[in-house]
Design a protein around this motif. Structure first.
Motif, PDB file in Angstrom:
ATOM      1  N   ASP A  38      57.504 104.755  22.034  1.00  0.00           N
ATOM      2  CA  ASP A  38      56.891 105.440  23.392  1.00  0.00           C
ATOM      3  C   ASP A  38      56.156 104.737  23.872  1.00  0.00           C
ATOM      4  O   ASP A  38      54.871 104.526  24.154  1.00  0.00           O
ATOM      5  CB  ASP A  38      55.784 106.653  22.640  1.00  0.00           C
ATOM      6  N   LYS A  39      56.947 104.084  25.006  1.00  0.00           N
ATOM      7  CA  LYS A  39      56.419 102.967  26.041  1.00  0.00           C
ATOM      8  C   LYS A  39      55.286 103.656  26.958  1.00  0.00           C
ATOM      9  O   LYS A  39      54.463 103.105  27.128  1.00  0.00           O
ATOM     10  CB  LYS A  39      57.730 102.688  27.008  1.00  0.00           C
ATOM     11  N   ALA A  40      55.373 105.021  27.164  1.00  0.00           N
ATOM     12  CA  ALA A  40      54.483 105.507  28.389  1.00  0.00           C
ATOM     13  C   ALA A  40      53.188 105.723  27.541  1.00  0.00           C
ATOM     14  O   ALA A  40      52.120 105.428  28.134  1.00  0.00           O
ATOM     15  CB  ALA A  40      55.064 106.870  28.671  1.00  0.00           C
ATOM     16  N   LEU A  41      53.133 106.129  26.313  1.00  0.00           N
ATOM     17  CA  LEU A  41      51.894 106.170  25.592  1.00  0.00           C
ATOM     18  C   LEU A  41      51.218 104.935  25.405  1.00  0.00           C
ATOM     19  O   LEU A  41      50.043 104.781  25.349  1.00  0.00           O
ATOM     20  CB  LEU A  41      52.217 106.820  24.002  1.00  0.00           C
ATOM     21  N   TRP A  42      51.680 103.951  25.075  1.00  0.00           N
ATOM     22  CA  TRP A  42      51.265 102.588  24.619  1.00  0.00           C
ATOM     23  C   TRP A  42      50.995 101.967  25.786  1.00  0.00           C
ATOM     24  O   TRP A  42      49.889 101.224  25.986  1.00  0.00           O
ATOM     25  CB  TRP A  42      52.344 101.706  23.689  1.00  0.00           C
ATOM     26  N   ALA A  98      52.724  88.071  31.544  1.00  0.00           N
ATOM     27  CA  ALA A  98      53.355  89.288  31.107  1.00  0.00           C
ATOM     28  C   ALA A  98      53.765  90.162  32.287  1.00  0.00           C
ATOM     29  O   ALA A  98      52.853  90.353  33.132  1.00  0.00           O
ATOM     30  CB  ALA A  98      52.415  89.905  30.086  1.00  0.00           C
ATOM     31  N   GLY A  99      54.932  90.403  32.264  1.00  0.00           N
ATOM     32  CA  GLY A  99      55.330  91.558  33.451  1.00  0.00           C
ATOM     33  C   GLY A  99      55.617  90.844  34.791  1.00  0.00           C
ATOM     34  O   GLY A  99      55.584  91.466  35.841  1.00  0.00           O
ATOM     35  N   SER A 100      55.473  89.419  34.973  1.00  0.00           N
ATOM     36  CA  SER A 100      55.407  88.749  36.110  1.00  0.00           C
ATOM     37  C   SER A 100      57.039  88.226  36.464  1.00  0.00           C
ATOM     38  O   SER A 100      57.356  87.931  37.427  1.00  0.00           O
ATOM     39  CB  SER A 100      54.691  87.478  35.984  1.00  0.00           C
ATOM     40  N   THR A 142      44.580  94.867  42.567  1.00  0.00           N
ATOM     41  CA  THR A 142      43.366  95.002  42.003  1.00  0.00           C
ATOM     42  C   THR A 142      43.626  94.519  40.335  1.00  0.00           C
ATOM     43  O   THR A 142      44.417  94.395  40.029  1.00  0.00           O
ATOM     44  CB  THR A 142      42.954  96.539  41.887  1.00  0.00           C
ATOM     45  N   MET A 143      42.293  94.501  40.049  1.00  0.00           N
ATOM     46  CA  MET A 143      42.397  94.010  38.327  1.00  0.00           C
ATOM     47  C   MET A 143      43.255  95.089  37.634  1.00  0.00           C
ATOM     48  O   MET A 143      43.940  94.847  36.659  1.00  0.00           O
ATOM     49  CB  MET A 143      41.104  93.809  37.642  1.00  0.00           C
ATOM     50  N   SER A 144      42.965  96.371  38.001  1.00  0.00           N
ATOM     51  CA  SER A 144      43.773  97.490  37.106  1.00  0.00           C
ATOM     52  C   SER A 144      45.160  97.257  37.591  1.00  0.00           C
ATOM     53  O   SER A 144      46.047  97.468  36.467  1.00  0.00           O
ATOM     54  CB  SER A 144      43.225  98.724  38.044  1.00  0.00           C
ATOM     55  N   ASP A 145      45.808  96.849  38.644  1.00  0.00           N
ATOM     56  CA  ASP A 145      47.127  96.344  38.778  1.00  0.00           C
ATOM     57  C   ASP A 145      47.718  95.164  37.996  1.00  0.00           C
ATOM     58  O   ASP A 145      48.682  95.654  37.459  1.00  0.00           O
ATOM     59  CB  ASP A 145      47.214  96.062  40.284  1.00  0.00           C
ATOM     60  N   THR A 146      47.013  94.390  37.686  1.00  0.00           N
ATOM     61  CA  THR A 146      47.099  93.360  36.703  1.00  0.00           C
ATOM     62  C   THR A 146      46.976  94.002  35.460  1.00  0.00           C
ATOM     63  O   THR A 146      47.963  93.639  34.628  1.00  0.00           O
ATOM     64  CB  THR A 146      46.018  92.273  36.755  1.00  0.00           C
ATOM     65  N   PHE A 147      46.215  94.827  35.174  1.00  0.00           N
ATOM     66  CA  PHE A 147      46.306  95.441  33.606  1.00  0.00           C
ATOM     67  C   PHE A 147      47.485  96.232  33.504  1.00  0.00           C
ATOM     68  O   PHE A 147      48.013  96.277  32.339  1.00  0.00           O
ATOM     69  CB  PHE A 147      44.852  96.164  33.489  1.00  0.00           C
ATOM     70  N   ARG A 148      47.688  97.003  34.515  1.00  0.00           N
ATOM     71  CA  ARG A 148      48.959  97.968  34.174  1.00  0.00           C
ATOM     72  C   ARG A 148      50.346  97.206  34.118  1.00  0.00           C
ATOM     73  O   ARG A 148      51.052  97.396  33.395  1.00  0.00           O
ATOM     74  CB  ARG A 148      49.138  98.809  35.546  1.00  0.00           C
ATOM     75  N   ARG A 149      50.340  95.940  34.875  1.00  0.00           N
ATOM     76  CA  ARG A 149      51.339  95.068  34.841  1.00  0.00           C
ATOM     77  C   ARG A 149      51.809  94.577  33.373  1.00  0.00           C
ATOM     78  O   ARG A 149      52.701  94.548  32.845  1.00  0.00           O
ATOM     79  CB  ARG A 149      51.357  93.983  35.840  1.00  0.00           C
ATOM     80  N   VAL A 150      50.660  94.107  33.033  1.00  0.00           N
ATOM     81  CA  VAL A 150      50.543  93.393  31.625  1.00  0.00           C
ATOM     82  C   VAL A 150      50.627  94.620  30.457  1.00  0.00           C
ATOM     83  O   VAL A 150      51.391  94.410  29.564  1.00  0.00           O
ATOM     84  CB  VAL A 150      48.990  92.820  31.159  1.00  0.00           C
ATOM     85  N   ALA A 151      50.137  96.023  30.704  1.00  0.00           N
ATOM     86  CA  ALA A 151      50.524  96.828  29.792  1.00  0.00           C
ATOM     87  C   ALA A 151      51.601  97.380  29.557  1.00  0.00           C
ATOM     88  O   ALA A 151      52.485  97.606  28.485  1.00  0.00           O
ATOM     89  CB  ALA A 151      49.390  98.328  30.158  1.00  0.00           C
ATOM     90  N   ALA A 152      52.411  97.249  30.781  1.00  0.00           N
ATOM     91  CA  ALA A 152      53.866  97.683  30.674  1.00  0.00           C
ATOM     92  C   ALA A 152      54.885  96.573  30.113  1.00  0.00           C
ATOM     93  O   ALA A 152      55.688  97.186  29.123  1.00  0.00           O
ATOM     94  CB  ALA A 152      54.492  97.706  32.222  1.00  0.00           C
ATOM     95  N   ALA A 153      54.252  95.243  30.149  1.00  0.00           N
ATOM     96  CA  ALA A 153      55.260  94.360  29.317  1.00  0.00           C
ATOM     97  C   ALA A 153      54.784  94.337  27.945  1.00  0.00           C
ATOM     98  O   ALA A 153      55.752  94.212  27.187  1.00  0.00           O
ATOM     99  CB  ALA A 153      54.874  92.979  29.977  1.00  0.00           C
TER     100      ALA A 153
END
Length: 182
Positions: A47-51, A74-76, A29-40
């Motif tokens: 505070d990685k989890a917060l950001w 990012a995150g790929s 999903t797009m949310s999966d893409t956003f989560r991958r990018v956000a993690a990177a």
């Protein structure tokens, strides 16, 4: 997350959705893409989890979308650039320098970056090349070489290359350059 338009989902699928080597989606999903990018993006933060959550929330709400190369890379775990465009250095007016810069351009494009070069540093068509007793072919002939390279390289494996060539208005070949751009 607001429901994106059909065209938005198509563009995401074609350009930004992470897919495996077999072509099957990794990002479901797009949310999966956003989560991958956000993690990177959160990786360098204390505070990685917060950001990661903040970045993901901003993207999920479409309040913020990173540049295309960031969304795609990012995150790929792929060796790609996260910068969209590069203004490259001056091209030296000698054969080895010209082709060294062509190589640099090809490698930059291979990793997903668009390139821009100023060809004004190359001597005009017909100017003498003293060491070989010939006349220069001029910057437009070398632009053709760059153009062929750009057509050949599949940028980051998923899209055609992006390139911009410019020339100063006081270069003797400016009129031929303008005509070539038509």
């Amino acid at each position: 997350m607001p429901k994106p338009a059909h065209i938005s989902r198509q563009i995401w699928d074609m350009k930004y959705r992470l897919k495996g080597a077999d072509g099957h989606p990794v990002d479901k999903t797009m949310s999966d893409t956003f989560r991958r990018v956000a993690a990177a993006l959160a990786e360098p933060e204390k505070d990685k989890a917060l950001w990661q959550q903040r970045f993901a929330d901003a993207m999920d709400d479409f309040n913020f979308l990173p540049a295309g190369r960031i969304l795609a890379g990012a995150g790929s775990d792929r060796r790609v650039t996260l910068f969209n465009c590069f203004v490259m250095g001056d091209i030296p007016d000698d054969m080895s320098g010209i082709f060294e810069h062509l190589k640099e351009a090809a490698l930059t494009m291979q990793q997903g970056g668009g390139i821009g070069y100023d060809f004004s540093t190359l001597r005009p068509k017909g100017a003498p090349v003293h060491r070989v007793g010939a006349d220069a072919s001029g910057p437009l002939s070398f632009m053709d070489v760059w153009d062929a390279m750009c057509r050949t390289i599949m940028s980051a494996g998923t899209r055609r290359g992006a390139m911009m060539g410019v020339m100063r208005c006081d270069h003797p070949d400016i009129e031929a350059f303008i005509e070539a751009k038509r």
